[in-house]
Enzyme design. Structure first.
Site, PDB file in Angstrom:
ATOM      1  N   HIS B 262       0.832  -1.205   0.000  1.00  0.00           N
ATOM      2  CA  HIS B 262       0.000   0.000   0.000  1.00  0.00           C
ATOM      3  C   HIS B 262       0.872   1.263   0.000  1.00  0.00           C
ATOM      4  O   HIS B 262       0.746   2.125  -0.874  1.00  0.00           O
ATOM      5  CB  HIS B 262      -0.914  -0.018   1.234  1.00  0.00           C
ATOM      6  CG  HIS B 262      -1.797   1.186   1.369  1.00  0.00           C
ATOM      7  ND1 HIS B 262      -3.100   1.203   0.959  1.00  0.00           N
ATOM      8  CD2 HIS B 262      -1.552   2.428   1.866  1.00  0.00           C
ATOM      9  CE1 HIS B 262      -3.628   2.402   1.193  1.00  0.00           C
ATOM     10  NE2 HIS B 262      -2.705   3.159   1.749  1.00  0.00           N
ATOM     11  N   GLU B 263       1.780   1.361   0.957  1.00  0.00           N
ATOM     12  CA  GLU B 263       2.647   2.543   1.029  1.00  0.00           C
ATOM     13  C   GLU B 263       3.568   2.588  -0.192  1.00  0.00           C
ATOM     14  O   GLU B 263       3.894   3.670  -0.695  1.00  0.00           O
ATOM     15  CB  GLU B 263       3.453   2.559   2.329  1.00  0.00           C
ATOM     16  CG  GLU B 263       2.641   2.471   3.625  1.00  0.00           C
ATOM     17  CD  GLU B 263       1.570   3.546   3.777  1.00  0.00           C
ATOM     18  OE1 GLU B 263       1.729   4.638   3.195  1.00  0.00           O
ATOM     19  OE2 GLU B 263       0.547   3.286   4.466  1.00  0.00           O
ATOM     20  N   HIS B 266       1.809   4.456  -2.856  1.00  0.00           N
ATOM     21  CA  HIS B 266       1.947   5.908  -2.645  1.00  0.00           C
ATOM     22  C   HIS B 266       3.350   6.367  -3.083  1.00  0.00           C
ATOM     23  O   HIS B 266       3.516   7.401  -3.719  1.00  0.00           O
ATOM     24  CB  HIS B 266       1.781   6.255  -1.159  1.00  0.00           C
ATOM     25  CG  HIS B 266       0.362   6.269  -0.671  1.00  0.00           C
ATOM     26  ND1 HIS B 266      -0.608   7.041  -1.251  1.00  0.00           N
ATOM     27  CD2 HIS B 266      -0.249   5.627   0.365  1.00  0.00           C
ATOM     28  CE1 HIS B 266      -1.763   6.874  -0.595  1.00  0.00           C
ATOM     29  NE2 HIS B 266      -1.572   6.010   0.391  1.00  0.00           N
TER      30      HIS B 266
END
Lengths: 499, 499
Positions: B262-263, B266
């Site tokens: 997820h990160e 980003h």
């Protein structure tokens, strides 16, 4: 708080905030930042540096300072901050902005030239830059000098206020007279075997022991961080966030340990500064030399002593039984005190360290006061190494090019290292009269020693000058004899020479 | 560069430098700073925040903006930066400084009140603060609203420009109609055994695998750092220094892995922004929702797919042979897709996540548009959870008090999470027509997918709006149907339901 002084606060706070940011960006760059980061982050760093400068050096602050010069109801802390600020103003106002910009550009380029020169072992790459730096430093010193003051004295004053050539000449003359013969005797004495310090030492285990060591000497991990970097250093943004680094080598056990103790000494100084001083202009060490006195005190006087290792050595042996199981405490401590005259200052032992500084001091004097031809410096360097240390660097990268300082414009800085050693010995002499240093170390009560330094040195930050700190603690002016006596006593004993 | 635009540069550079410092101080505080540091560092952070604000919002910049409004020769980048700047000006000028100060103080105190309320499971501690926050938000929205605009639409616009209630109502109505029945069917179907994900997984090994995972998806360690923190997050100060964190749990293998992915999503966004945009006002993601679309795309669409794990699973099995040796790839992937309606948003699975957002959206509408009594919120929350998710939180700390957002004044933020999911499905739908996503994943060529996103989304930073990015890439306006279809298809398949 004085009402006029209060007008300074927003400027001082901005300066503090920008410097916090700069210190953190530098720390991050040395310890963690990814390879490609700095090329971009440098832009932010440049802006922050300009803002840090102009937050204090501006017409509004100047006006407040003028108002304050007529004020009488000022506290000691306010007066100390004003003194610091005025000094910064004088320095920055003395130099015409255009020349300052030229000089800043020069030192930025000379840094790269020095790196190239060192890498390629070619002094001629760096020489033209050094020549220009010397010319600038002389010009700047001329702007700042008082009547009758010599130029090199002005430069020395930048790093260690009020310590000039007169005092340093006396100091180094004594060193020459007393330490050079001692070094010769040691070189003829039976040599110490320190080869066991260079066996293979697992890095993870070293880390564990070094963390223990830092904690043992009083580094408070609730107010500090320990990390790794290429070159060990200490930094902080206030007394509740102080950070040290170490560099580990698999084949050198002593290197990281002595770094940790050295940087730990710097860190204890910063952690010990009063809460009311931290984040102000006096929330830092009293001077370069006084800071170095604390790191050197812990590294050398404490960290290479038998008493310090008595409660610790067993733990180290248990961690590295193969390498140290059969090495006695006596032989371990003797190995930590090996004297070996060599080329590189940063790797020098305690005895020869100041001789390295003496070479640099004498050359700086020649640069500034005697108009020496820059081209002659490499030979002069080598001659002095031959004369004082008995060794001659085979190449300039290990000689005249070894230190970064001159390329950054730091001429007059080196002597503060030697003064730091001398301060530490004078403090130690007094300490031994007040508390039982050896016995405290032997019984693991190092906190008493730390508290003693906090009480007499650390807590004051830069609110008192080094001379005041020394006088208050020892009842005496600065006196380098304690350092000479200390070195003679210690190494006569370590090398079992006859008195 | 346009000559008038050039006058903005010093202001923009200062803003960039202060924000770099703030981001690094925040990063350091979350990942490394010692316990007692922040109490003091907060002072520096406060000054830097004020400087960051006033470096842009000041009369000089306003004057330059007025000059620029008459300029014609401006590049696209210059225009995009001016647009961003004007928006910031409008927002900050609309609110009287006195009210802004009161509001800032309120949210600072309400944060502490929320923490206390959550810790003590007592909504009444937080309720009076929430009441005041709602009143302020309504007042502020009133200042900023255009003719006929509703207040909640003004707030929504702060987080996801131009997405208002009309569109969101339609979106959530569809979700309700299509996803609620699907959830009920899944709850009646045979359940997946994911207990093997909760055995004991050595943290050092997890770290090794997660680092591998980040590198595998294209996180460039020459331009990034991976660390640990209590709550995972991504930060950066430019496109060459992007940092992610993960939190490891010994009894939860999937948690850290899905956080990293997820990160990592980003991070790829920030690393992919053009060099000429980075360190400018458009050197960031296009919006909260668009940023979330990238993290969710990698976490859910990619990171929970069979194709993604096909080339990776063997390595994971080899690392944890005891725990996973006998678990097939199919069962592993099914376990990653377990659907379980529960109380906590941040731990929600992909299917129920948007239902958690829907509850918050409906309550925010009631707060802003329907003058609901704050005291009724806990019951309303619980009723809606019962209705949509079929579960009722036993206590307010797991219900109305679970999220930090409202205590920080972030009302209107939650829907951007849901929009992010919808954006990602629309992008995915187009991507599948352009490249063979599954085959690329199966054969370890994830870099093609990353490059596709960089080409169509990442590189533009905030120079284009989310609607423009979607339109340019898919040839279509925003359309939430792709998200609904995606969810239905995926979970019908995972739970082997009949179509």
């Amino acid at each position: 708080m004085n009402q006029i002084f209060e007008k300074l606060i927003p400027y001082l706070d901005k300066h503090m905030a920008f410097n916090t940011a700069i210190a953190m960006l530098d720390w991050d760059n040395e310890t963690l930042a990814p390879e490609e980061s700095m090329e971009y982050t440098a832009k932010a760093l440049g802006v922050l540096s300009e803002e840090s400068f102009s937050s204090l050096i501006n017409p509004e602050v100047k006006e407040i300072l003028e108002e304050l010069s007529k004020e009488k109801n000022l506290s000691d802390l306010e007066l100390a901050i004003i003194r610091k600020l005025e000094k910064q103003f004088q320095k920055s106002e003395a130099i015409p902005p255009k020349e300052m910009r030229e000089y800043t550009e020069l030192t930025s380029n000379s840094g790269k030239a020095w790196q190239k020169a060192k890498r390629e072992n070619d002094f001629s790459v760096f020489a033209p830059y050094l020549e220009k730096i010397i010319a600038f430093k002389k010009k700047f010193a001329g702007y700042g000098k008082k009547d009758g003051q010599k130029l090199y004295d002005v430069l020395l004053d930048d790093y260690e206020e009020s310590f000039g050539m007169e005092e340093l000449d006396l100091f180094f003359d004594k060193l020459k007279k007393e330490i050079l013969p001692l070094l010769k005797r040691i070189q003829k004495a039976p040599q110490v075997d320190d080869s066991f310090l260079h066996l293979n030492y697992d890095i993870e285990k070293q880390k564990e022991f070094n963390r223990y060591l830092a904690e043992y000497m009083g580094f408070d991990f609730n107010r500090g961080v320990m990390a790794e970097s290429e070159h060990p250093f200490t930094t902080n943004w206030h007394n509740h966030d102080v950070r040290i680094t170490t560099h580990y080598y698999e084949d050198n056990l002593a290197s990281a340990m002595l770094s940790t103790i050295h940087e730990g000494g710097h860190a204890l100084y910063e952690m010990g500064i009063r809460d009311e001083y931290t984040q102000t202009l006096v929330g830092e060490g009293a001077s370069c030399g006084m800071h170095e006195s604390q790191s050197r005190f812990f590294e050398n006087i404490v960290g290479r002593s038998r008493a310090f290792w008595e409660p610790l050595y067993k733990k180290l042996q248990d961690m590295f039984p193969k390498q140290l199981g059969k090495v006695s405490l006596e032989n371990f401590v003797r190995a930590l005190n090996t004297v070996k005259a060599d080329f590189i200052r940063t790797e020098a032992d305690e005895l020869t360290y100041c001789l390295h500084i003496m070479v640099r001091y004498e050359l700086e004097k020649m640069m500034i006061e005697e108009d020496v031809d820059v081209k002659e410096l490499p030979d002069l360097w080598n001659q002095k190494y031959k004369e004082y240390l008995g060794v001659e660097p085979e190449e300039d990268s290990k000689g005249i090019l070894q230190d970064i300082h001159w390329s950054m414009g730091d001429i007059g800085y080196f002597p503060s290292y030697a003064l730091g050693n001398a301060f530490s010995a004078q403090i130690y002499h007094q300490m031994k009269q007040d508390i039982k240093v050896d016995e405290l170390l032997r019984t693991g009560k190092i906190s008493v020693i730390r508290d003693y330094l906090k009480e007499h040195i650390h807590q004051y930050g830069a609110s008192l000058k080094p001379r005041e700190l020394l006088k208050n603690l020892t009842g005496e002016e600065f006196n380098p004899d304690y350092y000479i006596s200390y070195l003679k006593e210690r190494f006569t004993k370590e090398y079992q020479l006859e008195e």
